[in-house]
Design a protein around this motif. Structure first.
Motif, PDB file in Angstrom:
ATOM      1  N   PRO A 114       0.823  -1.217   0.000  1.00 21.75           N
ATOM      2  CA  PRO A 114       0.000   0.000   0.000  1.00 21.75           C
ATOM      3  C   PRO A 114       0.858   1.268   0.000  1.00 21.75           C
ATOM      4  N   PHE A 115       0.572   2.120  -0.938  1.00 23.11           N
ATOM      5  CA  PHE A 115       1.281   3.382  -1.091  1.00 23.11           C
ATOM      6  C   PHE A 115       0.757   4.359  -0.050  1.00 23.11           C
ATOM      7  N   GLY A 116       1.649   4.995   0.690  1.00 26.02           N
ATOM      8  CA  GLY A 116       1.243   5.995   1.678  1.00 26.02           C
ATOM      9  C   GLY A 116       1.064   5.441   3.076  1.00 26.02           C
ATOM     10  N   TYR A 117       1.689   4.303   3.369  1.00 26.42           N
ATOM     11  CA  TYR A 117       1.577   3.674   4.687  1.00 26.42           C
ATOM     12  C   TYR A 117       2.940   3.249   5.202  1.00 26.42           C
ATOM     13  N   PHE A 118       3.107   3.346   6.518  1.00 25.91           N
ATOM     14  CA  PHE A 118       4.175   2.620   7.186  1.00 25.91           C
ATOM     15  C   PHE A 118       3.593   1.240   7.454  1.00 25.91           C
ATOM     16  N   LEU A 119       4.396   0.218   7.244  1.00 27.04           N
ATOM     17  CA  LEU A 119       3.887  -1.149   7.332  1.00 27.04           C
ATOM     18  C   LEU A 119       4.681  -1.970   8.339  1.00 27.04           C
ATOM     19  N   ASP A 120       3.994  -2.910   8.967  1.00 28.87           N
ATOM     20  CA  ASP A 120       4.683  -3.953   9.715  1.00 28.87           C
ATOM     21  C   ASP A 120       5.085  -4.997   8.681  1.00 28.87           C
ATOM     22  N   LEU A 121       6.361  -5.403   8.692  1.00 30.35           N
ATOM     23  CA  LEU A 121       6.874  -6.333   7.694  1.00 30.35           C
ATOM     24  C   LEU A 121       7.428  -7.596   8.335  1.00 30.35           C
ATOM     25  N   LYS A 122       7.259  -8.703   7.646  1.00 26.29           N
ATOM     26  CA  LYS A 122       7.909  -9.966   7.996  1.00 26.29           C
ATOM     27  C   LYS A 122       8.565 -10.470   6.720  1.00 26.29           C
ATOM     28  N   ILE A 123       9.872 -10.723   6.805  1.00 24.29           N
ATOM     29  CA  ILE A 123      10.627 -11.132   5.627  1.00 24.29           C
ATOM     30  C   ILE A 123      11.395 -12.407   5.939  1.00 24.29           C
ATOM     31  N   ASP A 124      11.179 -13.422   5.120  1.00 29.16           N
ATOM     32  CA  ASP A 124      11.941 -14.669   5.195  1.00 29.16           C
ATOM     33  C   ASP A 124      12.750 -14.746   3.904  1.00 29.16           C
ATOM     34  N   ALA A 125      14.050 -14.432   4.005  1.00 25.11           N
ATOM     35  CA  ALA A 125      14.910 -14.369   2.820  1.00 25.11           C
ATOM     36  C   ALA A 125      16.130 -15.250   3.012  1.00 25.11           C
ATOM     37  N   PRO A 126      16.471 -16.048   1.991  1.00 28.33           N
ATOM     38  CA  PRO A 126      17.643 -16.912   2.093  1.00 28.33           C
ATOM     39  C   PRO A 126      18.940 -16.111   1.995  1.00 28.33           C
ATOM     40  N   GLY A 127      20.015 -16.716   2.439  1.00 22.91           N
ATOM     41  CA  GLY A 127      21.310 -16.046   2.429  1.00 22.91           C
ATOM     42  C   GLY A 127      22.245 -16.600   1.378  1.00 22.91           C
ATOM     43  N   TYR A 128      22.054 -16.219   0.136  1.00 25.87           N
ATOM     44  CA  TYR A 128      23.018 -16.566  -0.902  1.00 25.87           C
ATOM     45  C   TYR A 128      23.241 -15.341  -1.781  1.00 25.87           C
ATOM     46  N   SER A 129      24.267 -15.380  -2.587  1.00 26.96           N
ATOM     47  CA  SER A 129      24.785 -14.220  -3.302  1.00 26.96           C
ATOM     48  C   SER A 129      23.733 -13.391  -4.033  1.00 26.96           C
ATOM     49  N   LEU A 130      22.948 -13.977  -4.908  1.00 22.87           N
ATOM     50  CA  LEU A 130      22.010 -13.203  -5.718  1.00 22.87           C
ATOM     51  C   LEU A 130      20.646 -13.021  -5.058  1.00 22.87           C
ATOM     52  N   ALA A 131      20.532 -13.376  -3.782  1.00 25.65           N
ATOM     53  CA  ALA A 131      19.277 -13.177  -3.066  1.00 25.65           C
ATOM     54  C   ALA A 131      19.096 -11.725  -2.627  1.00 25.65           C
ATOM     55  N   ARG A 132      20.191 -10.964  -2.624  1.00 28.38           N
ATOM     56  CA  ARG A 132      20.127  -9.545  -2.236  1.00 28.38           C
ATOM     57  C   ARG A 132      21.002  -8.745  -3.176  1.00 28.38           C
ATOM     58  N   ILE A 133      20.392  -7.776  -3.848  1.00 23.69           N
ATOM     59  CA  ILE A 133      21.122  -6.967  -4.817  1.00 23.69           C
ATOM     60  C   ILE A 133      20.724  -5.501  -4.643  1.00 23.69           C
ATOM     61  N   TRP A 134      21.722  -4.643  -4.504  1.00 29.78           N
ATOM     62  CA  TRP A 134      21.488  -3.209  -4.390  1.00 29.78           C
ATOM     63  C   TRP A 134      21.965  -2.549  -5.671  1.00 29.78           C
ATOM     64  N   ALA A 135      21.229  -1.557  -6.160  1.00 33.35           N
ATOM     65  CA  ALA A 135      21.638  -0.882  -7.389  1.00 33.35           C
ATOM     66  C   ALA A 135      21.198   0.571  -7.400  1.00 33.35           C
ATOM     67  N   THR A 136      21.961   1.367  -8.104  1.00 32.14           N
ATOM     68  CA  THR A 136      21.554   2.716  -8.467  1.00 32.14           C
ATOM     69  C   THR A 136      21.201   2.655  -9.936  1.00 32.14           C
ATOM     70  N   LEU A 137      19.965   2.999 -10.275  1.00 32.01           N
ATOM     71  CA  LEU A 137      19.520   2.924 -11.681  1.00 32.01           C
ATOM     72  C   LEU A 137      19.356   4.334 -12.256  1.00 32.01           C
TER      73      LEU A 137
END
Length: 137
Positions: A114-137
Motif C-alpha cells: 500500500p502506497f502511503g503507509y508505514f507497514l509492519d513487515l515480515k521477511i523470510d529471505a535466504p542467504g546466498y549471493s544473488l538473493a540480495r542486490i542493491w543498485a543505483t539505476l
C-alpha cells in the motif's frame, strides 16, 4: 533511483500507520511467497527524465533479478530511506503503476505494498549471493 532487491521465500505486511492523507484506506495486509521484493526509492533527479525510461530501467533490473532467482513474482515497495533525495508522490506512483503493467505484460505476477503507509513487515529471505542486490539505476 535506488533499489534494494531481495529474493524472499515469504513476505508479509500489514498496515501500521497511514502517512499520506490522500492514500486510500487499507485495513488488511497480505502474504506473498517465492518472490522478488523490490525496495525502491525514486529520487528527485529521476523526474528530470522521462517516466517511461525510468520505468524501463527498473523493470529490466527486476526481470534480470527474477531470472537469476528463478521466480515469476515481483513485489514493489516504495521505500524512501535509501537516499536523501525524493521524487514527488505523483511521479513515484506513476512509475510504479507503469512498471507493474510492464511486468504483467511479461508474464510476471505483481503486487505492490500500500502506497502511503508505514507497514509492519515480515521477511523470510535466504542467504546466498544473488538473493540480495542493491543498485543505483
Amino acid at each position: 533511483m535506488k533499489v534494494l532487491v531481495m529474493y524472499v521465500h515469504e513476505f508479509s505486511y500489514s498496515p501500521a500507520e497511514k502517512n499520506l492523507e490522500e492514500a486510500e484506506t487499507i485495513t488488511s495486509g497480505d502474504t506473498i511467497t517465492d518472490a522478488i521484493l523490490a525496495f525502491v526509492q525514486v529520487e528527485q533527479e529521476d523526474e528530470e527524465k522521462d517516466v517511461k525510461s525510468r520505468e524501463k530501467k527498473l523493470v529490466n533490473h527486476l526481470k534480470w533479478t527474477a531470472r537469476k532467482n528463478n521466480c515469476k513474482r515481483v513485489i514493489l515497495h516504495s521505500f524512501a530511506h535509501l537516499s536523501e533525495s525524493k521524487a514527488s508522490v505523483g511521479f513515484t506512483k506513476e512509475l510504479f503503476d507503469q512498471a507493474e503493467v510492464r511486468l504483467q505484460n511479461a508474464d510476471f505476477e505483481t503486487t505492490h505494498t500500500p502506497f502511503g503507509y508505514f507497514l509492519d513487515l515480515k521477511i523470510d529471505a535466504p542467504g546466498y549471493s544473488l538473493a540480495r542486490i542493491w543498485a543505483t539505476l
